[in-house]
Scaffold this active site. Structure first.
Site, PDB file in Angstrom:
ATOM      1  N   ASP A   1      -4.603 -12.820   4.132  1.00  0.00           N
ATOM      2  CA  ASP A   1      -5.796 -12.337   4.825  1.00  0.00           C
ATOM      3  C   ASP A   1      -7.079 -12.670   4.083  1.00  0.00           C
ATOM      4  OD1 ASP A   1      -4.825 -10.597   2.918  1.00  0.00           O
ATOM      5  OD2 ASP A   1      -4.710  -8.863   4.240  1.00  0.00           O
TER       6      ASP A   1
ATOM      7  N   ASP B   1      -3.198 -10.756  -1.948  1.00  0.00           N
ATOM      8  CA  ASP B   1      -3.697 -10.199  -0.680  1.00  0.00           C
ATOM      9  C   ASP B   1      -5.171  -9.843  -0.839  1.00  0.00           C
ATOM     10  OD1 ASP B   1      -2.238  -8.740   1.939  1.00  0.00           O
ATOM     11  OD2 ASP B   1      -4.135  -7.830   1.349  1.00  0.00           O
TER      12      ASP B   1
ATOM     13  N   HIS C   1      -6.572  -7.281   0.058  1.00  0.00           N
ATOM     14  CA  HIS C   1      -6.652  -5.858  -0.238  1.00  0.00           C
ATOM     15  C   HIS C   1      -5.887  -5.530  -1.515  1.00  0.00           C
ATOM     16  CE1 HIS C   1      -6.791  -6.303   4.236  1.00  0.00           C
ATOM     17  NE2 HIS C   1      -7.859  -5.554   4.068  1.00  0.00           N
TER      18      HIS C   1
ATOM     19  N   HIS D   1       0.816  -1.225   0.000  1.00  0.00           N
ATOM     20  CA  HIS D   1       0.000   0.000   0.000  1.00  0.00           C
ATOM     21  C   HIS D   1       0.848   1.274   0.000  1.00  0.00           C
ATOM     22  CE1 HIS D   1      -3.628  -2.249   0.581  1.00  0.00           C
ATOM     23  NE2 HIS D   1      -3.297  -2.672   1.794  1.00  0.00           N
TER      24      HIS D   1
END
Length: 341
Positions: A245, A161, A163, A124
């Site tokens: 995750d 991931d 995200h 990120h």
């Protein structure tokens, strides 16, 4: 298979207190690898400290200085999600350096593949800012190192991931030597990547999946879109943002991957790499916050890379955990948009 594990205890010095992204994540993984005999089958690789010149290939000097100053002054919050301690700056430099060392070892053929077990995570992080627990963008910097130092012409980044890796996408937007392929939960932090658009160079492939997707949904996306796209682009190296995750027990998402699902993802990436770049793969840890689910996921990835049987699963999805979203239309659209037959 010579599979490297890039790791050093310095990654535990990134002390985040009771934050969900904390040193216990790595301790859980290392305990699992030792318990199931995987650690002894891996080649231990020490990370190196990244230099300022390479760090500045993506990050602005003013931001790097801010991270250093906050850390050396005792630590604090870089943003609403990302906290650092007095030793976090050094740990972050070694996280980037770990990915770069993995890239160097794989490209020199000292290793067939490598897994960088580092923190803080990175996908990120933006040129001028931290975000979502990420300080420096480890994989983006590793990809740029492969291009600039090793003079590769094409590098791919695959991100599973839960995200979307907005920081990785940022570096790919203006660099046609890179492609970014992300499989993530739609309408979820950081609320990017919901568009299937490819960018000006047609080098970004986002697959935003609805909540409730499990092993079969991810496998379909890898088999029918990501694998063929990698074969079409033919990268000379594949880097992987390995986030766990999307595990069914992880509270950070609403996906339902199991140990078998992470193994299937790894097999798909490995098969594509064997076809296009001689199997040259570097995985780098991103998310994963349910300790057992995280450890099982990493263990599944490493077992596949080693051509070993998976350890017996310790977690089982509760009845009804996996949803039944229909992703066939989206998959077909993506294949059409990207010229995949």
């Amino acid at each position: 298979m010579a599979v490297g594990l890039v790791y050093n205890h310095i990654y535990l010095n990134h002390d985040t207190g009771t934050h969900v992204e904390n040193p216990d994540r790595l301790l859980a993984i290392m305990e699992y690898l030792e318990t199931h005999g995987l650690k002894d089958r891996l080649v231990h690789i020490e990370p190196k400290r990244v230099g300022m010149r390479e760090l500045e290939s993506f990050h602005k000097r003013s931001y790097i200085s801010r991270v250093e100053e906050v850390g050396f002054s005792g630590g604090g919050w870089l943003d609403q999600d990302t906290v650092i301690s007095v030793d976090s700056y050094e740990a972050a430099l070694y996280a980037v350096g770990g990915v770069i060392e993995g890239v160097d070892k794989v490209l020199s053929r000292e290793l067939d593949s490598a897994f960088v077990l580092c923190r803080p995570p990175g996908h990120h992080a933006l040129p001028e800012a931290s975000m979502g627990f990420c300080v420096f963008n480890n994989v983006a910097l590793g990809a740029l190192h492969a291009l600039n130092k090793h003079k590769l012409k094409r590098v791919a980044v695959v991100d599973f991931d839960v995200h979307h890796g907005n920081g990785i996408q940022h570096v790919c937007l203006n660099d046609p030597r890179l492609i970014y392929l992300s499989l993530h939960q739609i309408h979820h932090f950081p609320f990017t990547g919901d568009s299937r658009g490819n960018g000006p160079f047609q080098n970004i492939l986002n697959i935003p999946l609805p909540a409730g997707c499990g092993d079969s949904h991810y496998q379909k996306a890898f088999d029918e879109v990501i694998g063929p796209y990698l074969r079409k682009f033919a990268p000379e190296l594949i880097l992987v943002c390995a986030g766990y995750d999307a595990h069914f027990a992880d509270d950070m998402g609403e996906m339902c991957l199991s140990q078998q699902g992470f193994a299937g993802i790894t097999r798909a990436i490995k098969h594509a790499a064997e076809e296009v770049c001689g199997g040259k793969l570097v995985f780098s840890l991103e998310g994963g916050y349910h300790y057992l689910g995280l450890a099982e996921g990493v263990g599944a990835t490493l077992a596949v890379l080693l051509n070993e049987a998976l350890p017996p699963p310790n977690t089982k999805a509760p009845e009804g955990a996996v949803g039944n979203p229909d992703i066939a239309l989206m998959i077909n659209d993506l294949r059409h948009i990207n010229g995949i037959s």
